[in-house]
Write an enzyme that holds these catalytic residues in place. Structure first.
Site, PDB file in Angstrom:
ATOM      1  N   ASN A   7       0.877  -1.172   0.000  1.00 61.56           N
ATOM      2  CA  ASN A   7       0.000   0.000   0.000  1.00 61.56           C
ATOM      3  C   ASN A   7       0.916   1.225   0.000  1.00 61.56           C
ATOM      4  O   ASN A   7       1.423   1.633   1.049  1.00 61.56           O
ATOM      5  CB  ASN A   7      -0.893  -0.034   1.248  1.00 61.56           C
ATOM      6  CG  ASN A   7      -1.861   1.129   1.302  1.00 61.56           C
ATOM      7  OD1 ASN A   7      -1.824   2.028   0.445  1.00 61.56           O
ATOM      8  ND2 ASN A   7      -2.724   1.141   2.298  1.00 61.56           N
ATOM      9  N   ARG A  90      -2.473  -2.107  -3.477  1.00 63.79           N
ATOM     10  CA  ARG A  90      -3.718  -1.360  -3.289  1.00 63.79           C
ATOM     11  C   ARG A  90      -3.634  -0.118  -4.178  1.00 63.79           C
ATOM     12  O   ARG A  90      -2.647   0.617  -4.130  1.00 63.79           O
ATOM     13  CB  ARG A  90      -3.845  -0.921  -1.838  1.00 63.79           C
ATOM     14  CG  ARG A  90      -5.035  -0.025  -1.644  1.00 63.79           C
ATOM     15  CD  ARG A  90      -4.961   0.731  -0.365  1.00 63.79           C
ATOM     16  NE  ARG A  90      -6.126   1.592  -0.246  1.00 63.79           N
ATOM     17  CZ  ARG A  90      -6.123   2.743   0.402  1.00 63.79           C
ATOM     18  NH1 ARG A  90      -5.031   3.171   0.994  1.00 63.79           N
ATOM     19  NH2 ARG A  90      -7.210   3.458   0.461  1.00 63.79           N
ATOM     20  N   HIS A 180     -12.848   2.515  -0.187  1.00 64.64           N
ATOM     21  CA  HIS A 180     -12.891   1.422   0.793  1.00 64.64           C
ATOM     22  C   HIS A 180     -13.573   0.183   0.200  1.00 64.64           C
ATOM     23  O   HIS A 180     -14.076  -0.666   0.937  1.00 64.64           O
ATOM     24  CB  HIS A 180     -13.686   1.786   2.070  1.00 64.64           C
ATOM     25  CG  HIS A 180     -13.081   2.852   2.913  1.00 64.64           C
ATOM     26  ND1 HIS A 180     -13.822   3.863   3.478  1.00 64.64           N
ATOM     27  CD2 HIS A 180     -11.802   3.079   3.299  1.00 64.64           C
ATOM     28  CE1 HIS A 180     -13.040   4.657   4.175  1.00 64.64           C
ATOM     29  NE2 HIS A 180     -11.798   4.209   4.070  1.00 64.64           N
ATOM     30  N   ARG A 242     -11.724  14.835   7.952  1.00 65.22           N
ATOM     31  CA  ARG A 242     -12.443  15.260   6.732  1.00 65.22           C
ATOM     32  C   ARG A 242     -13.858  15.706   7.074  1.00 65.22           C
ATOM     33  O   ARG A 242     -14.510  15.112   7.928  1.00 65.22           O
ATOM     34  CB  ARG A 242     -12.511  14.106   5.728  1.00 65.22           C
ATOM     35  CG  ARG A 242     -11.168  13.724   5.195  1.00 65.22           C
ATOM     36  CD  ARG A 242     -11.302  12.616   4.155  1.00 65.22           C
ATOM     37  NE  ARG A 242     -10.082  11.825   4.155  1.00 65.22           N
ATOM     38  CZ  ARG A 242     -10.032  10.520   3.911  1.00 65.22           C
ATOM     39  NH1 ARG A 242     -11.131   9.856   3.635  1.00 65.22           N
ATOM     40  NH2 ARG A 242      -8.878   9.889   3.938  1.00 65.22           N
ATOM     41  N   ASP A 284      -8.645  11.509  16.660  1.00 66.23           N
ATOM     42  CA  ASP A 284      -8.695  10.129  17.141  1.00 66.23           C
ATOM     43  C   ASP A 284      -9.871   9.932  18.081  1.00 66.23           C
ATOM     44  O   ASP A 284     -10.025  10.673  19.048  1.00 66.23           O
ATOM     45  CB  ASP A 284      -7.373   9.789  17.841  1.00 66.23           C
ATOM     46  CG  ASP A 284      -7.246   8.301  18.090  1.00 66.23           C
ATOM     47  OD1 ASP A 284      -8.071   7.750  18.849  1.00 66.23           O
ATOM     48  OD2 ASP A 284      -6.332   7.690  17.506  1.00 66.23           O
ATOM     49  N   GLU A 385      -8.329  -5.909   4.450  1.00 67.40           N
ATOM     50  CA  GLU A 385      -8.132  -5.512   3.051  1.00 67.40           C
ATOM     51  C   GLU A 385      -6.901  -6.190   2.451  1.00 67.40           C
ATOM     52  O   GLU A 385      -6.898  -6.564   1.280  1.00 67.40           O
ATOM     53  CB  GLU A 385      -8.002  -3.985   2.975  1.00 67.40           C
ATOM     54  CG  GLU A 385      -9.322  -3.290   3.269  1.00 67.40           C
ATOM     55  CD  GLU A 385      -9.175  -1.836   3.708  1.00 67.40           C
ATOM     56  OE1 GLU A 385      -8.824  -1.611   4.885  1.00 67.40           O
ATOM     57  OE2 GLU A 385      -9.407  -0.941   2.885  1.00 67.40           O
TER      58      GLU A 385
HETATM   59  P1  ADP Z   1      -7.462   4.113   9.041  1.00 70.55           P
HETATM   60  O1  ADP Z   1      -8.535   4.752   8.243  1.00 70.55           O
HETATM   61  O2  ADP Z   1      -6.287   4.987   9.298  1.00 70.55           O
HETATM   62  O3  ADP Z   1      -7.101   2.716   8.598  1.00 70.55           O
HETATM   63  P2  ADP Z   1      -8.514   2.777  11.396  1.00 70.55           P
HETATM   64  O4  ADP Z   1      -9.469   1.856  10.756  1.00 70.55           O
HETATM   65  O5  ADP Z   1      -7.293   2.203  12.017  1.00 70.55           O
HETATM   66  O6  ADP Z   1      -8.128   3.988  10.467  1.00 70.55           O
HETATM   67  O7  ADP Z   1      -9.320   3.582  12.528  1.00 70.55           O
HETATM   68  C1  ADP Z   1      -8.729   4.567  13.312  1.00 70.55           C
HETATM   69  C2  ADP Z   1      -9.758   5.028  14.330  1.00 70.55           C
HETATM   70  O8  ADP Z   1     -10.183   3.901  15.096  1.00 70.55           O
HETATM   71  C3  ADP Z   1      -9.228   6.064  15.304  1.00 70.55           C
HETATM   72  O9  ADP Z   1     -10.166   7.095  15.458  1.00 70.55           O
HETATM   73  C4  ADP Z   1      -9.122   5.271  16.609  1.00 70.55           C
HETATM   74  O10 ADP Z   1      -9.391   6.081  17.716  1.00 70.55           O
HETATM   75  C5  ADP Z   1     -10.177   4.217  16.460  1.00 70.55           C
HETATM   76  N1  ADP Z   1      -9.797   3.048  17.250  1.00 70.55           N
HETATM   77  C6  ADP Z   1      -8.864   2.128  16.952  1.00 70.55           C
HETATM   78  N2  ADP Z   1      -8.753   1.219  17.944  1.00 70.55           N
HETATM   79  C7  ADP Z   1      -9.646   1.575  18.898  1.00 70.55           C
HETATM   80  C8  ADP Z   1     -10.030   1.062  20.171  1.00 70.55           C
HETATM   81  N3  ADP Z   1      -9.466  -0.042  20.668  1.00 70.55           N
HETATM   82  N4  ADP Z   1     -11.004   1.720  20.837  1.00 70.55           N
HETATM   83  C9  ADP Z   1     -11.595   2.817  20.337  1.00 70.55           C
HETATM   84  N5  ADP Z   1     -11.274   3.351  19.143  1.00 70.55           N
HETATM   85  C10 ADP Z   1     -10.328   2.758  18.437  1.00 70.55           C
END
Ligand code: ADP
Length: 399
Positions: A7, A90, A180, A242, A284, A385
């Protein structure tokens, strides 16, 4: 057979080496800050971790790090590069032409490059990744492109066209593509298995991919009929940074008032909006939840806005589908945020959805989170993915 999944981003290169015999991840890692200062992380299946601060001026230099880490030193997982049978990439934007994964040829590279007009940051980086892979592994190792947009190509024109002059569709292919797709494809296929209808016939499913970037797809008979992301991954509902959909005139208004260039406005919409922009705290979700618990009202507003926007999309898709059999939650937030799942499912109580509050506490694991008498079934299905990319790659090179 071992497949390397790549990726490539503009300044990063993530990889996984997957042994398709048992679909086991042998190693994975990330080359970050390519062309800046450079950080390399490599993790093996048995817990060895290598981290290096090392300059990587371009993607070819990044590939050198990956190659060396796989075959030598503390993180070694294979004896020689010849064990890598193929490479799967990807690719974010496949346009209208690519409705499935393809073996990479010179023509495919040219197409991906030309589609950069629609995804400037991503597609250029993918071409660099593909060229760097060819330089590292030679022309004889087959490479496959797996497009984020491909799975959404079943959308009908009424769903993918925007209500602007038709000439812009003809001139520039301005339309909804959706992203996605690899994730929506993986979790919807698993959902259909769980529903006992693997061919999808007669099913109505909504898949919710909630991560830093987030999107929802509506599937009829196992095929996408609509999705929230558009020409770019900016459309839909509020994400980490976003904006999601806004009144288009907001963009013009702000550009004029603030004297913003196109690039600056793009930054506002893509990097300074969403959960981050409203809360002022973080993009986050874990930080947002901490802030809400500490009484931060803007963090709560961001949470409520996003939930409300999602509920409207889900409700709209249920109408578009003429009902819904199952809803799937996936990705970082979808897999780990019981409160958001609960809020969405409770909004559907008027249709007979019933949350199983205990099962809904699940984190990062497959589970059915509605009760047996719920009229709508809901599942948490962890996405994968990379595995889809590896499977497609194996299938195409085996043909
Ligand atoms: P990306 O689009 O970068 O692949 P992810 O699918 O990893 O993103 O998702 C990131 C989001 O998921 C962040 O907002 C993070 O806070 C949330 N997240 C990841 N793990 C946890 C967890 N154990 N508890 C709560 N939120 C989580």
């Amino acid at each position: 057979m071992k497949i390397l999944v790549i990726n490539a981003g503009s300044s990063s290169l993530k990889y996984q080496l997957i042994d398709m015999d048992g679909e086991k991840v042998l190693a994975k890692g990330n080359c970050e800050r390519i062309g800046i200062d450079g950080k390399f992380t490599h993790k093996t299946f048995d817990g060895r971790v290598i981290t290096k601060i090392i300059e990587m001026p371009n993607h070819t230099a990044a590939f050198d790090q990956v190659k060396n880490a796989l075959i030598s030193g503390e993180g070694k997982v294979i004896d020689s590069l010849s064990e890598v049978s193929a490479i799967g990439h990807r690719v974010v934007q496949g346009g209208s032409k690519y409705d499935r994964s393809v073996l990479i040829t010179d023509e495919v590279i040219k197409d991906i490059d030309e589609l950069s007009a629609l995804a400037p940051l991503h597609n250029k980086a993918h071409v660099q990744g593909i060229n760097a892979a060819t330089a590292a592994f030679g022309k004889d190792v087959p490479q496959v492109a797996v497009f984020d947009t491909a799975f959404h190509q079943t959308m009908p024109p009424k769903a993918y066209m925007f209500g602007i002059s038709y000439e812009y569709y003809e001139k520039y292919n301005v339309r909804r593509y959706g992203f996605h797709g690899t994730s929506h494809r993986y979790v919807s296929a698993r959902c259909l298995e769980l529903l006992g209808k693997p061919d999808g016939k007669g099913t109505r499913v909504i898949t919710c991919h909630f991560g830093n970037g987030s999107s929802i797809a509506a599937l009829k008979d196992g095929k996408v009929i609509d999705t929230t992301m558009g020409l770019t991954p900016l459309d839909g509902f509020m994400m980490g940074t976003r904006s999601g959909a806004v009144d288009p005139s907001v963009v013009l208004f702000l550009m004029e008032k603030e004297g913003l260039t196109t690039k600056e406005m793009d930054d506002v919409l893509n990097k300074k909006s969403g959960m981050y922009g409203i809360s002022g705290v973080s993009s986050d979700d874990r930080d947002i939840v901490d802030a809400i618990n500490a009484g931060n009202e803007r963090a709560k507003l961001a949470w409520d806005m996003r939930a409300y926007q999602i509920i409207k999309y889900v409700g709209g898709y249920i109408s578009a589908l003429g009902g819904v059999d199952a809803i799937v939650f996936t990705a970082g937030i979808g897999e780990n945020q019981p409160e958001l799942r609960q809020e969405i499912l409770e909004s559907l109580s008027y249709l007979g959805a019933k949350v199983d509050y205990e099962k809904n506490q699940v984190h990062g694991q497959e589970a059915e989170i509605t009760t047996p008498d719920s009229k709508i079934r809901a599942f948490v299905i962890p996405t994968n993915e990379e595995l889809v990319i590896a499977r497609d790659t194996m299938e195409l090179i085996s043909k």
